[in-house]
Design an enzyme around this catalytic site. Sequence first.
Site, PDB file in Angstrom:
ATOM      1  N   LYS A 181       1.098   4.208  -2.994  1.00  0.00           N
ATOM      2  CA  LYS A 181       0.713   5.618  -2.833  1.00  0.00           C
ATOM      3  C   LYS A 181       1.901   6.546  -3.130  1.00  0.00           C
ATOM      4  O   LYS A 181       1.711   7.652  -3.647  1.00  0.00           O
ATOM      5  CB  LYS A 181       0.133   5.862  -1.437  1.00  0.00           C
ATOM      6  CG  LYS A 181      -1.205   5.157  -1.193  1.00  0.00           C
ATOM      7  CD  LYS A 181      -2.294   5.544  -2.193  1.00  0.00           C
ATOM      8  CE  LYS A 181      -3.672   4.997  -1.814  1.00  0.00           C
ATOM      9  NZ  LYS A 181      -4.713   5.314  -2.786  1.00  0.00           N
ATOM     10  N   TYR A 192       0.838  -1.205   0.000  1.00  0.00           N
ATOM     11  CA  TYR A 192       0.000   0.000   0.000  1.00  0.00           C
ATOM     12  C   TYR A 192       0.875   1.258   0.000  1.00  0.00           C
ATOM     13  O   TYR A 192       0.634   2.199  -0.757  1.00  0.00           O
ATOM     14  CB  TYR A 192      -0.916  -0.032   1.230  1.00  0.00           C
ATOM     15  CG  TYR A 192      -1.922   1.101   1.273  1.00  0.00           C
ATOM     16  CD1 TYR A 192      -3.051   1.094   0.463  1.00  0.00           C
ATOM     17  CD2 TYR A 192      -1.751   2.169   2.151  1.00  0.00           C
ATOM     18  CE1 TYR A 192      -3.986   2.120   0.509  1.00  0.00           C
ATOM     19  CE2 TYR A 192      -2.686   3.197   2.213  1.00  0.00           C
ATOM     20  CZ  TYR A 192      -3.801   3.169   1.397  1.00  0.00           C
ATOM     21  OH  TYR A 192      -4.720   4.192   1.442  1.00  0.00           O
ATOM     22  N   THR A 214     -14.451   4.413   6.953  1.00  0.00           N
ATOM     23  CA  THR A 214     -15.027   3.759   5.765  1.00  0.00           C
ATOM     24  C   THR A 214     -14.739   2.273   5.952  1.00  0.00           C
ATOM     25  O   THR A 214     -14.113   1.886   6.958  1.00  0.00           O
ATOM     26  CB  THR A 214     -14.314   4.220   4.471  1.00  0.00           C
ATOM     27  OG1 THR A 214     -12.931   3.856   4.564  1.00  0.00           O
ATOM     28  CG2 THR A 214     -14.429   5.719   4.237  1.00  0.00           C
ATOM     29  N   VAL A 226     -10.094   7.956   7.807  1.00  0.00           N
ATOM     30  CA  VAL A 226     -11.534   8.176   7.649  1.00  0.00           C
ATOM     31  C   VAL A 226     -12.318   6.875   7.879  1.00  0.00           C
ATOM     32  O   VAL A 226     -11.928   5.804   7.414  1.00  0.00           O
ATOM     33  CB  VAL A 226     -11.841   8.699   6.222  1.00  0.00           C
ATOM     34  CG1 VAL A 226     -13.318   9.067   6.108  1.00  0.00           C
ATOM     35  CG2 VAL A 226     -10.973   9.894   5.881  1.00  0.00           C
TER      36      VAL A 226
HETATM   37  N1  LIG Z   1     -10.265   5.513   4.647  1.00  0.00           N
HETATM   38  C1  LIG Z   1      -9.094   6.022   4.949  1.00  0.00           C
HETATM   39  O1  LIG Z   1      -8.764   6.219   6.139  1.00  0.00           O
HETATM   40  C2  LIG Z   1      -8.119   6.412   3.857  1.00  0.00           C
HETATM   41  C3  LIG Z   1      -6.922   7.051   4.247  1.00  0.00           C
HETATM   42  C4  LIG Z   1      -6.011   7.435   3.256  1.00  0.00           C
HETATM   43  C5  LIG Z   1      -6.312   7.202   1.920  1.00  0.00           C
HETATM   44  N2  LIG Z   1      -7.468   6.562   1.563  1.00  0.00           N
HETATM   45  C6  LIG Z   1      -7.708   6.325   0.138  1.00  0.00           C
HETATM   46  O2  LIG Z   1      -8.991   6.792  -0.213  1.00  0.00           O
HETATM   47  C7  LIG Z   1      -9.526   6.044  -1.320  1.00  0.00           C
HETATM   48  C8  LIG Z   1     -10.914   5.551  -0.956  1.00  0.00           C
HETATM   49  O3  LIG Z   1     -10.812   4.788   0.225  1.00  0.00           O
HETATM   50  P1  LIG Z   1     -12.069   4.322   1.092  1.00  0.00           P
HETATM   51  O4  LIG Z   1     -11.672   4.465   2.506  1.00  0.00           O
HETATM   52  O5  LIG Z   1     -13.309   4.950   0.597  1.00  0.00           O
HETATM   53  O6  LIG Z   1     -12.039   2.751   0.732  1.00  0.00           O
HETATM   54  P2  LIG Z   1     -13.203   1.671   0.590  1.00  0.00           P
HETATM   55  O7  LIG Z   1     -14.323   1.998   1.497  1.00  0.00           O
HETATM   56  O8  LIG Z   1     -12.501   0.362   0.732  1.00  0.00           O
HETATM   57  O9  LIG Z   1     -13.682   1.867  -0.935  1.00  0.00           O
HETATM   58  C9  LIG Z   1     -12.797   1.581  -1.979  1.00  0.00           C
HETATM   59  C10 LIG Z   1     -13.506   1.798  -3.286  1.00  0.00           C
HETATM   60  O10 LIG Z   1     -12.574   1.511  -4.361  1.00  0.00           O
HETATM   61  C11 LIG Z   1     -13.233   0.621  -5.234  1.00  0.00           C
HETATM   62  N3  LIG Z   1     -12.299  -0.181  -6.022  1.00  0.00           N
HETATM   63  C12 LIG Z   1     -11.300  -0.993  -5.602  1.00  0.00           C
HETATM   64  N4  LIG Z   1     -10.703  -1.571  -6.657  1.00  0.00           N
HETATM   65  C13 LIG Z   1     -11.337  -1.116  -7.773  1.00  0.00           C
HETATM   66  C14 LIG Z   1     -11.196  -1.348  -9.155  1.00  0.00           C
HETATM   67  N5  LIG Z   1     -10.277  -2.203  -9.659  1.00  0.00           N
HETATM   68  N6  LIG Z   1     -11.995  -0.674 -10.021  1.00  0.00           N
HETATM   69  C15 LIG Z   1     -12.926   0.167  -9.553  1.00  0.00           C
HETATM   70  N7  LIG Z   1     -13.140   0.408  -8.254  1.00  0.00           N
HETATM   71  C16 LIG Z   1     -12.355  -0.235  -7.373  1.00  0.00           C
HETATM   72  C17 LIG Z   1     -14.132  -0.222  -4.353  1.00  0.00           C
HETATM   73  O11 LIG Z   1     -15.085  -0.918  -5.121  1.00  0.00           O
HETATM   74  P3  LIG Z   1     -15.808  -2.288  -4.568  1.00  0.00           P
HETATM   75  O12 LIG Z   1     -16.924  -1.846  -3.665  1.00  0.00           O
HETATM   76  O13 LIG Z   1     -16.262  -2.962  -5.814  1.00  0.00           O
HETATM   77  O14 LIG Z   1     -14.755  -3.064  -3.831  1.00  0.00           O
HETATM   78  C18 LIG Z   1     -14.714   0.877  -3.481  1.00  0.00           C
HETATM   79  O15 LIG Z   1     -15.717   1.569  -4.178  1.00  0.00           O
HETATM   80  C19 LIG Z   1      -8.519   4.916  -1.561  1.00  0.00           C
HETATM   81  O16 LIG Z   1      -7.679   5.253  -2.642  1.00  0.00           O
HETATM   82  C20 LIG Z   1      -7.722   4.862  -0.262  1.00  0.00           C
HETATM   83  O17 LIG Z   1      -6.430   4.338  -0.453  1.00  0.00           O
HETATM   84  C21 LIG Z   1      -8.380   6.158   2.518  1.00  0.00           C
END
Ligand SMILES: NC(=O)c1ccc[n+]([C@@H]2O[C@H](COP(=O)([O-])OP(=O)(O)OC[C@H]3O[C@@H](n4cnc5c(N)ncnc54)[C@H](OP(=O)(O)O)[C@@H]3O)[C@@H](O)[C@H]2O)c1
Length: 237
Positions: free
Chosen positions: A164, A160, A195, A193
């Site tokens: 990034k 991961y 999620t 966050v």
């Molecule tokens: N949450 C945090 O604390 C946090 C912190 C730093 C960065 N981020 C970044 O923020 C972004 C969103 O994270 P999140 O927390 O919302 O994660 P999440 O709840 O796990 O959602 C991830 C999303 O990405 C989609 N996805 C994964 N692989 C894909 C693919 N090959 N094609 C299309 N869609 C795909 C998933 O679809 P499915 O439902 O089909 O699996 C889901 O809609 C990510 O890039 C993550 O690295 C999150």
Amino acid sequence: MSTKKVAVVTGGNRGLGFEASRQLAKKGYKVILTSRDAAKGKAAAQQLQSEGLDVISHPLDVTSDDSNRKLAEFIHQQFGKLDVLVNNAGIYIDNQAGGNSVFNAKIDTLQQTIDSNVYGPLRVTQALIPLMKEQNYGRIVNVSSGMGQLNDMEEGSPAYRISKTALNALTRIFASELKGTNILVNSVCPGWVKTDMGGSEAPRTPEQGVDTIVWLATTPDGGATGGFFRDRQPIDW
Ligand SMILES: NC(=O)c1ccc[n+]([C@@H]2O[C@H](COP(=O)([O-])OP(=O)(O)OC[C@H]3O[C@@H](n4cnc5c(N)ncnc54)[C@H](OP(=O)(O)O)[C@@H]3O)[C@@H](O)[C@H]2O)c1
């Protein structure tokens, strides 16, 4: 050509992508909420439509060239342009306790993660950039993470982290190649966050998490490009 500004959000069916879709639509954008599972994307878009928002869904698996090509054709035919791209979709599969030492890291895990988190946004951007170049307007937001900061690089979850860091490199390369145009490209760390990925202990709500994403997606002409931001402030790479 649509008079409204048109935005694409990847991974829009849940989490930060869903909330970014909602907030962009609230700001008057026509949002194409994309999801690799068409049914989940449709349900998510319907929920936002029921809130009175201008959101449609379209399938997109960021790891598939064919899926990216179909999305680009759809946008070209329906709207003739694209104003905003939020490269949000991502996976975090090396977060299990005990399974995340770099010395035990499985190359397959790294490959899968980089395919989704780096080549994914690269493919989507390659497919959609002509729709921005044609009108010399675009805002691209790459949803990155503090875990990719070289300045503060630590052990654990190497796949991961590396993905990034590489996504941040893409931000710099895109911005450099687009220098002198009105297409601005930036990376964002949303913070930790609540999620599915962030888990229930995370202190931030999705709405707080997408604030800087939406701020950069809607930045006026002459705004920042080639930067990395958290809480609307530049942070170290
Ligand atoms: N949450 C945090 O604390 C946090 C912190 C730093 C960065 N981020 C970044 O923020 C972004 C969103 O994270 P999140 O927390 O919302 O994660 P999440 O709840 O796990 O959602 C991830 C999303 O990405 C989609 N996805 C994964 N692989 C894909 C693919 N090959 N094609 C299309 N869609 C795909 C998933 O679809 P499915 O439902 O089909 O699996 C889901 O809609 C990510 O890039 C993550 O690295 C999150």
